[in-house]
Design a protein around this motif. Sequence first.
Motif, PDB file in Angstrom:
ATOM      1  N   ILE A 523      36.117  46.158  49.645  1.00  0.00           N
ATOM      2  CA  ILE A 523      37.105  45.718  48.653  1.00  0.00           C
ATOM      3  C   ILE A 523      38.427  46.440  48.843  1.00  0.00           C
ATOM      4  CG2 ILE A 523      37.650  45.727  46.174  1.00  0.00           C
ATOM      5  CD1 ILE A 523      34.613  45.300  45.704  1.00  0.00           C
ATOM      6  N   SER A 524      38.382  47.747  49.120  1.00  0.00           N
ATOM      7  CA  SER A 524      39.627  48.497  49.315  1.00  0.00           C
ATOM      8  C   SER A 524      40.380  48.016  50.552  1.00  0.00           C
ATOM      9  CB  SER A 524      39.326  50.004  49.420  1.00  0.00           C
ATOM     10  OG  SER A 524      38.665  50.304  50.634  1.00  0.00           O
ATOM     11  N   VAL A 525      39.648  47.655  51.618  1.00  0.00           N
ATOM     12  CA  VAL A 525      40.288  47.141  52.831  1.00  0.00           C
ATOM     13  C   VAL A 525      40.924  45.783  52.559  1.00  0.00           C
ATOM     14  CG1 VAL A 525      39.787  46.210  55.127  1.00  0.00           C
ATOM     15  CG2 VAL A 525      38.868  48.433  54.467  1.00  0.00           C
ATOM     16  N   LEU A 526      40.191  44.913  51.853  1.00  0.00           N
ATOM     17  CA  LEU A 526      40.734  43.587  51.530  1.00  0.00           C
ATOM     18  C   LEU A 526      41.966  43.694  50.638  1.00  0.00           C
ATOM     19  CD1 LEU A 526      37.671  41.275  50.778  1.00  0.00           C
ATOM     20  CD2 LEU A 526      39.002  41.428  52.845  1.00  0.00           C
ATOM     21  N   THR A 527      41.885  44.554  49.649  1.00  0.00           N
ATOM     22  CA  THR A 527      43.011  44.725  48.724  1.00  0.00           C
ATOM     23  C   THR A 527      44.244  45.187  49.470  1.00  0.00           C
ATOM     24  OG1 THR A 527      41.457  45.266  46.946  1.00  0.00           O
ATOM     25  CG2 THR A 527      43.757  45.869  46.607  1.00  0.00           C
ATOM     26  N   GLU A 528      44.058  46.110  50.405  1.00  0.00           N
ATOM     27  CA  GLU A 528      45.173  46.632  51.203  1.00  0.00           C
ATOM     28  C   GLU A 528      45.768  45.532  52.080  1.00  0.00           C
ATOM     29  OE1 GLU A 528      47.612  49.857  52.607  1.00  0.00           O
ATOM     30  OE2 GLU A 528      46.082  49.892  51.036  1.00  0.00           O
ATOM     31  N   ALA A 529      44.910  44.678  52.642  1.00  0.00           N
ATOM     32  CA  ALA A 529      45.381  43.669  53.597  1.00  0.00           C
ATOM     33  C   ALA A 529      45.878  42.397  52.929  1.00  0.00           C
ATOM     34  CB  ALA A 529      44.256  43.324  54.575  1.00  0.00           C
ATOM     35  N   LEU A 530      45.199  41.956  51.846  1.00  0.00           N
ATOM     36  CA  LEU A 530      45.491  40.653  51.255  1.00  0.00           C
ATOM     37  C   LEU A 530      46.140  40.728  49.885  1.00  0.00           C
ATOM     38  CD1 LEU A 530      42.106  38.882  52.124  1.00  0.00           C
ATOM     39  CD2 LEU A 530      44.243  38.740  53.394  1.00  0.00           C
ATOM     40  N   GLY A 531      46.082  41.881  49.263  1.00  0.00           N
ATOM     41  CA  GLY A 531      46.583  42.003  47.903  1.00  0.00           C
ATOM     42  C   GLY A 531      45.439  41.884  46.910  1.00  0.00           C
ATOM     43  N   PRO A 532      45.597  42.463  45.721  1.00  0.00           N
ATOM     44  CA  PRO A 532      44.497  42.526  44.749  1.00  0.00           C
ATOM     45  C   PRO A 532      44.120  41.185  44.138  1.00  0.00           C
ATOM     46  CG  PRO A 532      46.517  43.384  43.786  1.00  0.00           C
ATOM     47  CD  PRO A 532      46.815  43.159  45.234  1.00  0.00           C
ATOM     48  N   GLU A 533      44.964  40.126  44.277  1.00  0.00           N
ATOM     49  CA  GLU A 533      44.687  38.857  43.619  1.00  0.00           C
ATOM     50  C   GLU A 533      44.177  37.785  44.587  1.00  0.00           C
ATOM     51  OE1 GLU A 533      48.218  37.795  41.537  1.00  0.00           O
ATOM     52  OE2 GLU A 533      47.984  39.374  40.033  1.00  0.00           O
ATOM     53  N   HIS A 534      43.814  38.185  45.785  1.00  0.00           N
ATOM     54  CA  HIS A 534      43.318  37.219  46.760  1.00  0.00           C
ATOM     55  C   HIS A 534      41.881  36.822  46.396  1.00  0.00           C
ATOM     56  CE1 HIS A 534      42.108  35.437  50.604  1.00  0.00           C
ATOM     57  NE2 HIS A 534      43.403  35.337  50.888  1.00  0.00           N
ATOM     58  N   PRO A 535      41.487  35.538  46.563  1.00  0.00           N
ATOM     59  CA  PRO A 535      40.128  35.119  46.194  1.00  0.00           C
ATOM     60  C   PRO A 535      39.020  35.853  46.943  1.00  0.00           C
ATOM     61  CG  PRO A 535      41.284  33.377  47.411  1.00  0.00           C
ATOM     62  CD  PRO A 535      42.308  34.392  47.023  1.00  0.00           C
ATOM     63  N   ASN A 536      39.308  36.286  48.181  1.00  0.00           N
ATOM     64  CA  ASN A 536      38.286  37.060  48.898  1.00  0.00           C
ATOM     65  C   ASN A 536      38.010  38.387  48.202  1.00  0.00           C
ATOM     66  OD1 ASN A 536      37.754  35.194  50.862  1.00  0.00           O
ATOM     67  ND2 ASN A 536      39.111  36.068  52.380  1.00  0.00           N
ATOM     68  N   VAL A 537      39.026  38.965  47.576  1.00  0.00           N
ATOM     69  CA  VAL A 537      38.828  40.191  46.789  1.00  0.00           C
ATOM     70  C   VAL A 537      37.924  39.877  45.595  1.00  0.00           C
ATOM     71  CG1 VAL A 537      39.954  41.976  45.400  1.00  0.00           C
ATOM     72  CG2 VAL A 537      41.029  41.180  47.517  1.00  0.00           C
ATOM     73  N   GLY A 538      38.141  38.714  44.972  1.00  0.00           N
ATOM     74  CA  GLY A 538      37.295  38.309  43.855  1.00  0.00           C
ATOM     75  C   GLY A 538      35.858  38.116  44.274  1.00  0.00           C
ATOM     76  N   ALA A 539      35.644  37.433  45.414  1.00  0.00           N
ATOM     77  CA  ALA A 539      34.273  37.205  45.895  1.00  0.00           C
ATOM     78  C   ALA A 539      33.591  38.524  46.232  1.00  0.00           C
ATOM     79  CB  ALA A 539      34.297  36.296  47.118  1.00  0.00           C
ATOM     80  N   ALA A 540      34.324  39.435  46.860  1.00  0.00           N
ATOM     81  CA  ALA A 540      33.754  40.738  47.212  1.00  0.00           C
ATOM     82  C   ALA A 540      33.399  41.531  45.960  1.00  0.00           C
ATOM     83  CB  ALA A 540      34.737  41.521  48.078  1.00  0.00           C
ATOM     84  N   THR A 541      34.256  41.442  44.939  1.00  0.00           N
ATOM     85  CA  THR A 541      33.982  42.145  43.680  1.00  0.00           C
ATOM     86  C   THR A 541      32.781  41.529  42.969  1.00  0.00           C
ATOM     87  OG1 THR A 541      36.369  42.564  43.498  1.00  0.00           O
ATOM     88  CG2 THR A 541      35.029  42.978  41.550  1.00  0.00           C
TER      89      THR A 541
END
Length: 627
Positions: A523-541
């Motif tokens: 999640i921290s890698v995705l947030t850094e790369a895509l931003g905290p509001e990206h759907p992949n961050v949501g799916a990972a969370t």
Amino acid sequence: MTQQELSKKDMLPIGDLLIDLGLINKQDLQQAKRISKDTGLPMGRVLIMSGWIEEPHLQIVLDAQTHMREGKLTIERVKKAVDRAFKENVTFETAASDMGIVLANKTRLGELMIAANLITEAQLQAGLETSSSSFLPIGRTLVLSGVLTEELLTTAINAQRLLREQKITRQQAVEGIRSARARTPEPSAQGKQRHFYKLPARNSVRLGELLISAGAITESQLLAAVEVGLVNGLSLGQVLIEMGFVDPQTLDASLAIQKMLAEEKIGMEAASKILFRVFSEKIPLTEALKTTTESPAPTENRSLLQFLKLNQQLDEEDVKKLIDYILGDSQVIAKALVRANVLDEELVNKAHRCQQLWHRNAISLEHACITFNHAQSHNITVEEALHELNWTQQPPEPATPPPPDPAKLEADWIEKKKIADTHLTVRNLQPALEVLLELLKIAENFPEQDSRLGEVLEKSAEVHSALEQNQNAMDLYKRALDIKVKRFGPKSYQLANTLNNMARLSYFLKNFDGAETHSQHYISVLTEALGPEHPNVGAATHNLATVYHIQKKYKEAEGAYNKAMVVCQKALGMNHPATVKILQDYAKMLRETHREQEAKHFDSCAVGLVSGTWKALVLDQDELLQQ
């Protein structure tokens, strides 16, 4: 169906009822009975933990069993109601009511004990929560937490049984429990302060059970005595004497033998023989103890291996693999021989030293045996024995092999990669894996900055995973991750797919600590790369919330569910399948924590278990590369 047939059906044990309903087979039941006997766990909990039945379905069948006993339902009507409850995901009572079946009120053990002032509402609620998390029945939970004594629990269960069979009234049941409470000392303060649980002692036996096993009374006599005792507020022993079923000498002996059983001084077989002699020959207990012999009971196997086998984590093939591995490890064998007092440490060390010299081709087997015997007979070290035998001249170390030819490595790589790709294209996984492992050996010789080692590690891990060889896959992913961290840093998006795969595998291996760690890193890698509001961050969370949820870490799960909902609602909308699934899983958690009113706000959710899937939204590497 005749009344006789009905009485047989309505007393079906839960395992037999599950077979009648077609939910398990006889082989599963026999195995569950063995595990239940060995572990002390209830049959239903064994079936759940072994994966033969889901907990909501077991609860439905347990409710059906209770109503069969109290309401005299036929097995055919029960089958229809159970089937409807399963299909519509409702309780047995709801399904039966929808079918027009009038159910008798269930006589719950907890309600009886509260009515008799045996426990309080708060103690019952705490016991139910602990029972749910510890896989123990509510009665056993209350005993182990010091709220009840064994005697009072037995009295309450007997009262419940007689009430269900309509042999006594509810008022008589309550008064009988109260009378037993007046005769029983309060649980010790030490017992009340315990915060741990111990499984029921396998050697414990009730007084009535002991008397029946010895042939002193019949089961019908015991039930009659229990009934009279409850109605008149008398102890079981007192009633047995007054009704003429046993004499005082037999009762005193049975109580003493019961204590000996609890202290593990004798086994059940010997206890039955001793008590039989007391009541049949009219002899004192001391004389019966002297003349009754019993072969010593075999020592119970309580090893880690046995524990894992009982919990179905190992089978005989696994044990064989373990034995083969241990037999192939000289150091393990050496330590075991010493610790088991099979051989003394000095002898084992000499043997191990000679074996290692032979293993490395430093000396022949014949030389090794002579050296060992010489060292033993002269009480000297192996090195001293070699010196005395003039064998200290070691063979020259083998020459260091020349470094591999880069051109040949490259040619071999290209050739084998084509073969591997061909196998993978047609999903011929096992041959593909064998070639990939050869590619891995080649890639080990490439320069550190060459990316192909990491690539073949991950591809091999993927194939291991597809073959359900999850631990092998995890080991390769770990190596791939280490390489990426060194090359790109711990926050690089290049780590994302590897972390997600490691989190997923940890989850399926039930390594929930690892699943949490890798999910959080992902999640921290995705947030850094895509931003905290990206759907992949949501799916990972959402995946992280599932990991918390399955462990009943409800506080952490709620936080993760809420974060995933916010992200997916904003990025994908309320009607997207990913958003709906989050709402459903969140509602399930609310129901598990008894927050039904909150759960109703999520009209798309369904009652059920936590989903065992890893969510479909995964990282798009091409999208990352464009960031």
